[in-house]
Design an enzyme around this catalytic site. Structure first.
Site, PDB file in Angstrom:
ATOM      1  N   HIS A 103       2.485   5.588  -2.852  1.00 43.59           N
ATOM      2  CA  HIS A 103       1.898   6.928  -2.867  1.00 43.59           C
ATOM      3  C   HIS A 103       2.955   8.027  -2.939  1.00 43.59           C
ATOM      4  O   HIS A 103       2.627   9.185  -3.182  1.00 43.59           O
ATOM      5  CB  HIS A 103       0.974   7.146  -1.658  1.00 43.59           C
ATOM      6  CG  HIS A 103       1.669   7.332  -0.345  1.00 43.59           C
ATOM      7  ND1 HIS A 103       1.899   6.305   0.542  1.00 43.59           N
ATOM      8  CD2 HIS A 103       2.161   8.449   0.251  1.00 43.59           C
ATOM      9  CE1 HIS A 103       2.506   6.776   1.623  1.00 43.59           C
ATOM     10  NE2 HIS A 103       2.675   8.068   1.471  1.00 43.59           N
ATOM     11  N   ASP A 133       0.765  -0.507  -1.316  1.00 42.67           N
ATOM     12  CA  ASP A 133       1.478   0.759  -1.161  1.00 42.67           C
ATOM     13  C   ASP A 133       2.996   0.582  -1.155  1.00 42.67           C
ATOM     14  O   ASP A 133       3.703   1.168  -0.340  1.00 42.67           O
ATOM     15  CB  ASP A 133       1.025   1.470   0.124  1.00 42.67           C
ATOM     16  CG  ASP A 133       1.370   2.959   0.104  1.00 42.67           C
ATOM     17  OD1 ASP A 133       1.615   3.498  -0.992  1.00 42.67           O
ATOM     18  OD2 ASP A 133       1.407   3.582   1.177  1.00 42.67           O
ATOM     19  N   SER A 209       7.104   8.794   5.046  1.00 42.65           N
ATOM     20  CA  SER A 209       6.601   7.708   4.213  1.00 42.65           C
ATOM     21  C   SER A 209       7.711   7.135   3.342  1.00 42.65           C
ATOM     22  O   SER A 209       8.412   7.870   2.649  1.00 42.65           O
ATOM     23  CB  SER A 209       5.467   8.213   3.326  1.00 42.65           C
ATOM     24  OG  SER A 209       4.342   8.552   4.083  1.00 42.65           O
TER      25      SER A 209
END
Length: 462
Positions: A103, A133, A209
């Protein structure tokens, strides 16, 4: 003298085996200082900031491709728009291999990676997997870069000390500390990822992230991917993708793959609870019970049947569907792995060979041509590869939608829809669908299944 004796006895602790441990007064700063600085010095240079940019088209009107409304309105072309994202990544090979979240970089047109020493490199994605992911990036450099070694995430225990390193809120590299607060967390918190996570209370915030979850030896234990929050900030519940899965993706990228190849189980399972444990004779409620096997499943080939309880893969416990998929994925296709299962009150072991789901040939797909309502619709016969890709039930048969473009957008069908009938005619093959779709009519009745539920669409147009 009596007081001194009491103080002396209080300073001694009796240990097993008649051993004693005596307290000591700290005499140097080293004796009273606990610091993670050595671990940070080792790990931080390999954690990078990532700036990703992609150009997207603004969404046109829902009626732009409708054959009726397009006769009366000019919706115009979609206008391009630039999206920017900020995240973190981890260098895992000195020649410039970086791991981050899908992402963050998965659909980026331009990727810039900045190291802690301010060096900046361009990069491009060489392997991406939206389901888990994860994305693997190659940097455009000939220099040797600092890199982290992988820890064995299967050895992680609740209570282990960890550090989270990343770039929260874009303020610069930040280090937080905590412990492993849970294992085998499943379900993709925040909608990201499909599987199995390490939980930590080390503070993770937006921008973290793709950053590193590091153990006390400075090794990569996981890739930070999401948080569980109601406010948008860290509440002490963060999730990281385990290093063993990350390492398998890096191995596949190094072998030249651009998409992840995952072993296919071909089984439907559910966790064992106390009632099921009693019914199956298990000593404790552990494992997953097999409810269905696809005929081409490697578990079926190894002799397993519905009702068997799988308790371990390769000697490691399995207590949920996501954990089963994770245990297979970390070993990769082509591997031979031992499966421990319970049947008729006895434990047994079988060996399975891990393979990708069979099928998936593009030759079997059919795209509807002509000028009718379904022009641009791509359909295919359901096989194990499509079952795995589209996450369809193992028991389904028939025809599935794999692509929607052109006029077919007005049909309201979506990829993954299983077409059951068209204008009252049962659909078993793509040719069945095409034969009905080419009929000269403007009224359509489409019966299909979406997300396990039957639905009906009635339309006029063609």
């Amino acid at each position: 003298m009596r007081l001194a004796a009491l103080l002396l006895s209080a300073s001694l602790v009796t240990l097993p085996g008649n051993l004693t441990a005596q307290t000591a007064v700290p005499e140097t700063s080293a004796d009273i200082t606990l610091s993670f600085a050595p671990v940070v010095r080792q790990a931080a240079p390999a954690v990078v900031n990532i700036y990703a940019r992609r150009v997207v088209e603004t969404r046109r009107s829902l009626f732009a491709d409708d054959p009726f409304f397009s006769q009366f309105f000019d919706f115009g072309p979609a206008a391009p728009r630039v999206q920017n994202s900020l995240g973190s990544g981890v260098i895992v090979a000195a020649d410039g291999i970086v791991v981050s979240n899908y992402h963050v970089v998965g659909e980026a047109d331009d990727i810039r990676v900045v190291l802690t020493d301010k060096r900046e490199f361009a990069g491009h994605v060489i392997l991406a997997d939206q389901a888990n992911d994860l994305a693997v990036i190659r940097l455009e450099t000939d220099t040797t870069l600092p890199a982290l070694d992988f820890a064995d995430s299967d050895l992680a225990q609740v209570g282990d000390l960890v550090l989270a390193i990343g770039n929260p809120f874009g303020i610069g590299q930040t280090v937080t500390t905590g412990i492993v607060s849970g294992l085998a967390r499943a379900g993709g918190p925040g909608g990201r990822g499909a599987g199995y996570f390490i939980q930590t209370d080390a503070a993770i915030n937006p921008g973290n992230s793709g950053g590193a979850l590091v153990d006390m030896k400075g090794r990569l234990l996981g890739i930070n991917t999401s948080i569980l929050t109601r406010s948008g900030g860290s509440n002490g519940i963060g999730f990281a993708i385990p290093a063993n899965l990350v390492a398998e993706y890096v191995r596949q990228a190094a072998a030249g793959r651009s998409t992840a190849e995952r072993p296919w189980s071909g089984v439907d399972v559910q966790p064992i609870d106390a009632d099921l444990a009693e019914a199956t004779g298990l000593p404790s409620p552990n494992g997953v019970i097999v409810s269905h096997l696809h005929p081409e499943s490697p578990f079926a080939a190894a002799g397993l049947i519905p009702g068997d309880v799988i308790t371990a893969i390769g000697g490691l416990a399995v207590d949920g569907p996501q954990e089963l998929d994770f245990r297979l994925a970390t070993r990769g296709t082509g591997a031979h792995v031992a499966v421990t299962y319970w049947r008729d009150g006895h434990e047994a072991t079988a060996e399975i060979v891990l393979t990708p789901a069979p099928g998936g040939s593009s030759a079997a797909m059919l795209t509807i041509a002509g000028g009718g309502l379904f022009q641009g619709l791509t359909i295919a016969p359901i096989d194990p590869a499509l079952i795995a890709e589209l996450r369809l039930p193992l028991t389904v048969e028939g025809v599935v939608v794999t692509g929607v473009s052109g006029k077919s957008r007005a049909s309201r069908l979506q990829p993954g829809d299983i077409v059951l009938s068209l204008n009252g005619v049962d659909i078993a093959t793509p040719e069945d669908f095409r034969a009905v779709a080419e009929n000269p009519t403007r009224r359509w009745q489409i019966e299909f299944m979406r997300d396990g539920k039957r639905a009906l669409i009635r339309l006029s147009g063609g």
